[in-house]
Every structure is written in C-alpha cells, then in structure tokens.
Design an enzyme around this catalytic site. Structure first.
Site, PDB file in Angstrom:
ATOM      1  N   LYS A 279       6.681  -7.550  13.048  1.00  0.00           N
ATOM      2  CA  LYS A 279       7.699  -6.823  12.269  1.00  0.00           C
ATOM      3  C   LYS A 279       8.901  -6.991  13.232  1.00  0.00           C
ATOM      4  O   LYS A 279       8.780  -6.837  14.562  1.00  0.00           O
ATOM      5  CB  LYS A 279       7.547  -5.280  11.916  1.00  0.00           C
ATOM      6  CG  LYS A 279       6.711  -5.280  10.664  1.00  0.00           C
ATOM      7  CD  LYS A 279       6.328  -3.814  10.472  1.00  0.00           C
ATOM      8  CE  LYS A 279       5.285  -3.539   9.283  1.00  0.00           C
ATOM      9  NZ  LYS A 279       5.942  -4.160   8.023  1.00  0.00           N
ATOM     10  N   ARG A 353      -3.673  -4.803   1.929  1.00  0.00           N
ATOM     11  CA  ARG A 353      -4.485  -5.251   1.013  1.00  0.00           C
ATOM     12  C   ARG A 353      -5.711  -5.934   1.431  1.00  0.00           C
ATOM     13  O   ARG A 353      -6.810  -5.754   0.812  1.00  0.00           O
ATOM     14  CB  ARG A 353      -3.802  -6.356   0.032  1.00  0.00           C
ATOM     15  CG  ARG A 353      -3.385  -7.497   0.961  1.00  0.00           C
ATOM     16  CD  ARG A 353      -2.090  -8.361   0.090  1.00  0.00           C
ATOM     17  NE  ARG A 353      -0.765  -7.546   0.279  1.00  0.00           N
ATOM     18  CZ  ARG A 353       0.237  -7.994  -0.260  1.00  0.00           C
ATOM     19  NH1 ARG A 353       0.218  -9.203  -0.976  1.00  0.00           N
ATOM     20  NH2 ARG A 353       1.440  -7.468   0.014  1.00  0.00           N
TER      21      ARG A 353
HETATM   22  N1  BES Z   1       3.077  -1.137   5.658  1.00  0.00           N
HETATM   23  C1  BES Z   1       3.795  -1.925   5.151  1.00  0.00           C
HETATM   24  C2  BES Z   1       4.732  -1.674   3.759  1.00  0.00           C
HETATM   25  C3  BES Z   1       5.897  -1.002   4.142  1.00  0.00           C
HETATM   26  C4  BES Z   1       7.070  -1.505   4.813  1.00  0.00           C
HETATM   27  C5  BES Z   1       6.142   0.270   4.021  1.00  0.00           C
HETATM   28  C6  BES Z   1       8.185  -0.817   4.885  1.00  0.00           C
HETATM   29  C7  BES Z   1       7.194   0.993   3.835  1.00  0.00           C
HETATM   30  C8  BES Z   1       8.326   0.635   4.579  1.00  0.00           C
HETATM   31  C9  BES Z   1       2.907  -3.292   4.635  1.00  0.00           C
HETATM   32  O1  BES Z   1       1.994  -3.533   5.435  1.00  0.00           O
HETATM   33  C10 BES Z   1       3.838  -4.609   4.917  1.00  0.00           C
HETATM   34  O2  BES Z   1       4.101  -4.794   5.807  1.00  0.00           O
HETATM   35  N2  BES Z   1       4.071  -5.084   3.821  1.00  0.00           N
HETATM   36  C11 BES Z   1       4.685  -6.300   3.771  1.00  0.00           C
HETATM   37  C12 BES Z   1       4.157  -7.380   2.656  1.00  0.00           C
HETATM   38  C13 BES Z   1       5.002  -8.561   2.837  1.00  0.00           C
HETATM   39  C14 BES Z   1       4.396  -9.318   4.095  1.00  0.00           C
HETATM   40  C15 BES Z   1       4.235  -9.656   1.618  1.00  0.00           C
HETATM   41  C16 BES Z   1       6.403  -5.912   3.231  1.00  0.00           C
HETATM   42  O3  BES Z   1       6.406  -5.225   2.100  1.00  0.00           O
HETATM   43  O4  BES Z   1       7.100  -6.259   3.762  1.00  0.00           O
HETATM   44 MN    MN Z   2       2.228  -4.792   7.219  1.00  0.00          MN
END
Ligand code: BES
Ligand code: MN
Ligand code: ZN
Length: 495
Positions: A279, A353
C-alpha cells in the site's frame, strides 16, 4: 455503570445531574413544567432569556435550583413534539450523554417519562438510553502514558413512563447496557495498535471469553492445524509475517446441541500492509483497523453470552497479518483453498477474501442456519458509501431483508448491493479456478462474488464494513459497528 428505575417526585431525586426535556419553541415538557413550579420559575427564566429554545440536542445546565434536590439540572432540547422519531431520539440521547459526561456528576437521573418516540416504544427508549450512555463514556487510554480523564458517572436512573412495565424497562436497560459495552469492546480491540493486537492477542481475547462464560468454548487452530485442513488460501496471507495466523472458533451454546447454530465470520487482519502489492504510505496506519470485522464478532459473542440468548451461535475469526517479506506470497502465485478450489493471487492486497474463504469453508461443518461474514473488505465500499452504511450482499433474499430490517431497527444501517451472476466472470483466471481480484470496476461486488464461490450451499450474507467500522481524521477511532446490527439480528432469531 449501574442502572435503575426510580419512582416518585423528580424534585426529590438526589442525583448529581437531573435530566429534563424541553420541546422546541421553548415548550416545557410535563417534567420541566413541574420543576418550573416547584423552583419558582427557574426553568421558564432560562427559556424566556432566549438562551435555550428546545432545538433537538441543545443542552443547558442549571445549578442549585431552589426546591430541587439534585445538584444540577440538565435541560435537553427534544425538538418538535410529534417529530421525535428513533433517529432524532438517538441524537438527543447522544447529546444528553455527552453533556452529562462532561460534568463531574457521578449520578444522573433521566426525568423524561413524558417523552414519546413516534416509531418506537418505551422499552426501546430505555435500552437506547443505556446503550448511548455506555458508548459516550468510552475513552481509549491503553497506550497513553498519562491517565486520560474519564467521565465520573457511576449511576444512572430513569423515571418509568405511566403504564410501562417496570420489569420490562429494567430488562431493556440491561440489554442496552450489554450492547453498549459490546460496542465499546469492539472499539477497544479496533483501536489497539497492530504491535499489540496480533492474531495471538485476538486468540487470547477469545480464550478470556471462554474463561468468563460457562456457555462459551473456544478453540484456536494453529498454522500447522490449518495446513492439515488444507487452508492454503488463509495461510498464503500470513506467509510474509513473523506473526502466526490463527483460526479462532468461539462456540456459544444457549440451546440444545441439536439446534443448528448461527455463524458469524470476522476478517481479522491485524495489520494490512498490502503485502508485496504494498500500500502507499498515506493513512496506512489505519490498516490496524483491518480486524474490525473480527472485533465485532468477538464483542457480539461476549454480548450473546451475557444476555444468555436461547440460540446457538458460533463466531469464527480468521486472524493474520499481511506483510511483505522473502516468504511472502507474490502476485501470480496460485494457492489451493480448503474447498479444493485454486486461486490465482493477482494482488496480495486483496487478502481479506483469501482468509475469509477458508474460514467460510470451515464453517460448513457446523451446518449453519445462516452465515454472516463481517469484513473491512474494499476501499470501493468507502468510495461509494462513505462512513454511513454497512454494505450488504447476500445469496438469500430473506436473510438480506432481515438484515436490512435489523439495520433500521438498531440504526446501524445497511444498504444492499446486487450479487448478480453477470458479475462472476470478472474474477475468471487463466491459470486457476478463480482470481482474487476483478479489476478496477465494481470492487465491492467482485469481492463478494469471490466469497460467494465458497458459500454456494449456505444461506449467507456478507457485510463490507470498510466505511462504517472506523472514523478517520481528528476523530480517528473504531466505531464498534456493526455490533448493534448483529445483536439486533441475534436477539430476534429463534432456536
Ligand atoms: N483492508 C483493505 C480494504 C480497505 C482499504 C478498507 C481502505 C478501508 C480503507 C483490503 O484488504 C484491500 O486492500 N482491498 C483492496 C482490494 C483491491 C486490491 C482489489 C482495495 O479495496 O483497494
Ligand atoms: Mn488489503
Ligand atoms: Zn485488508
């Protein structure tokens, strides 16, 4: 906090803070009127001054009012008489609790028996009163070196409305308190930093639940045990971390063994760096909240036991830390889930997931009546709904309807998105049975599509709480959602 119901004249109640409602346009409530008479017009003096109008949530403090035993009177605006619906009432109760908690008062009495909520009964108002008071008094201080000043309140009481059953009201106060405490517990687990709240820490919390409640038994599965079960998907998330993943199973028995359980499954990523698909640094600290689904499951299980619900409930937490490292899973890696389905991991940041699918497969062995997973799953849910909605998708219309209703009833509201078959092809893979991402579009739906591949034989609903589970900015902190909604669901289910 201790709660009770008091009868008798309100001017004789000896509380540190007596709470009295005033309707908008300065219309004194029955209680305010009564106190006005016994005090030689102390309340009408306030409204006549123009300093207080009775607007919903407005507050005003009076000290040493003649003829009144309580040390303070808190006047609370309750807005327009016929317009106090449940949402307005919650706003009023929050403002009230906040104003009392700001004072040094150790005891408070709610003298608002004349207040009626248009779309709820007196028991609801009592339950909400205690829930809001508990919630408002929560402070996080665990990782501060100096003590944080906490509200001094220890006792709260209320006058019963005419015709209300005392027993029902005190049960309601208890129930609201239990829910408020559970919400605070979920906030607390969420707020703890990732270096404290690890998968092992969460497992320990579950064991504490079992130690405190005879009706709860907890089982913790180690990585070795998960490997034996074939949980290659869950384990792939933990591969880059020094923290061992845990599958936490919390078993509450409130009914016969033969009664099929309700199952809750929580995403427990105790920190989400994104893994190799790292991230960006902005607000990455907030990824300590990526276990808020798990927190809501642990807290709800404790609440279910405290309220001795006459059903069986099983809480499952899939706990892991998502880190990069030389052993971490890489984009393009293919893993085999417990279901036997293979998964191509195209983005290691879509890890929620991956842990949930194995937990959902594991849950099948309990023959659930319904299965609900709770997860901070997608940024797309935040982009679409902001912080207001729990985003819900389900393969069962009846369950979906019920959950939406529970959201309305508890005001921990949900909004449903479609889980149409047409979306499923977005997670096709050239190299495995399924890909773990579906491209840039419909992110919340494709995440749910992924999970639906592992719940085909179940009555299942998915709650994406990425927006609702915590607040950012100056008010940064976990909200304890969706414990209110989950408890409303479990409270209304039968064995
Ligand atoms: N924990 C995150 C989702 C999230 C991101 C919650 C920002 C709250 C704020 C999750 O694990 C994630 O990183 N999801 C990605 C999925 C994508 C790579 C398909 C997302 O939503 O960016
Ligand atoms: Mn994630
Ligand atoms: Zn995540």
């Amino acid at each position: 906090m201790r709660y009770s119901i008091k009868s008798g004249a309100i001017e004789k109640v000896a509380a540190d803070c007596l709470i009295v409602p005033v309707w908008s346009k300065s219309a004194l409530s029955a209680e305010a009127n009564h106190l006005d008479e016994v005090s030689g017009k102390a309340l009408s003096a306030v409204v006549k001054s123009g300093d207080f109008s009775g607007r919903l949530g407005e507050t005003y403090l009076l000290y040493k009012t003649p003829g009144v035993r309580s040390r303070r009177i808190l006047i609370i605006g309750v807005g327009e008489r016929k317009k106090l619906d449940a949402r307005a009432a919650v706003k009023m109760l929050k403002a009230t609790a906040k104003a009392v908690a700001k004072t040094q008062a150790e005891s408070t009495h709610y003298a608002m028996a004349s207040v009626e909520v248009t779309d709820r009964d007196a028991a609801w108002l009592a339950a909400r009163l205690s829930q809001e008071l508990e919630e408002t008094c929560y402070r996080f201080d665990t990782t501060k070196s100096k003590n944080v000043k906490k509200p001094s309140l220890k006792l709260a009481s209320m006058t019963a409305p005419a015709g209300a059953r005392r027993k029902g009201l005190s049960e309601a106060l208890k129930q609201g308190q239990a829910i408020g405490k559970a919400i605070n517990r979920a906030k607390q687990l969420g707020n703890l930093p990732g270096n404290v709240c690890t998968p092992t820490f969460l497992a320990n919390e579950a064991q504490i639940l079992a130690a405190k409640n005879k009706s709860i038994a907890t089982q913790i599965l180690s990585e070795k045990q998960m490997a034996r079960l074939g949980m290659g998907s869950l384990l792939s998330v933990a591969a880059g971390s020094a923290e061992e993943a845990k599958l936490i199973v919390i078993n509450y028995r409130g009914s016969d063994t033969s009664s099929r359980p309700y199952v809750l499954v929580g995403k427990g990523i105790t920190f989400d760096t994104g893994g190799i698909s790292l991230k960006s640094p902005a607000a990455m600290d907030e990824m300590k909240f990526d276990m808020c689904g798990a927190a809501s499951v642990v807290a709800s299980m404790g609440c279910v036991a405290e309220l001795k619900l006459p059903i069986n409930v099983i809480g499952i937490v899939a706990a892991a830390e998502n880190m990069p490292g030389s052993k971490a899973t890489k984009p393009g890696d293919v893993v085999t889930s417990m279901s036997g389905k293979t998964i191509e991991i195209l983005n290691t940041d879509a890890e929620g997931r991956l842990v949930l699918c194995d937990a959902l497969t594991y849950a099948e062995r309990f023959k659930p009546r319904t299965i609900i997973d709770i997860a901070t799953l997608t940024g797309a849910a935040v982009a679409t709904f902001g912080s207001q909605a729990n985003v819900m998708l389900s393969n069962d219309e009846r369950l979906a309807e019920t959950l939406l209703q529970c959201g309305e009833e508890s005001l921990d509201r949900a909004w449903q998105l479609p889980l149409w078959d047409e979306y499923q092809s977005l997670i096709d893979s050239n190299f495995a049975d399924i890909a773990n991402i579906g491209g840039p579009r419909a992110g919340t739906i494709t995440a749910a599509c992924f999970l639906s591949r592992f719940t085909e034989s179940q009555k299942w609903a998915h709650l994406d709480i990425a927006g609702s589970a915590w607040q950012s900015g100056a008010q940064k902190g976990a909200t304890g959602r969706p414990v209110g909604m989950l408890m409303q669901y479990l409270l209304t289910q039968k064995a």
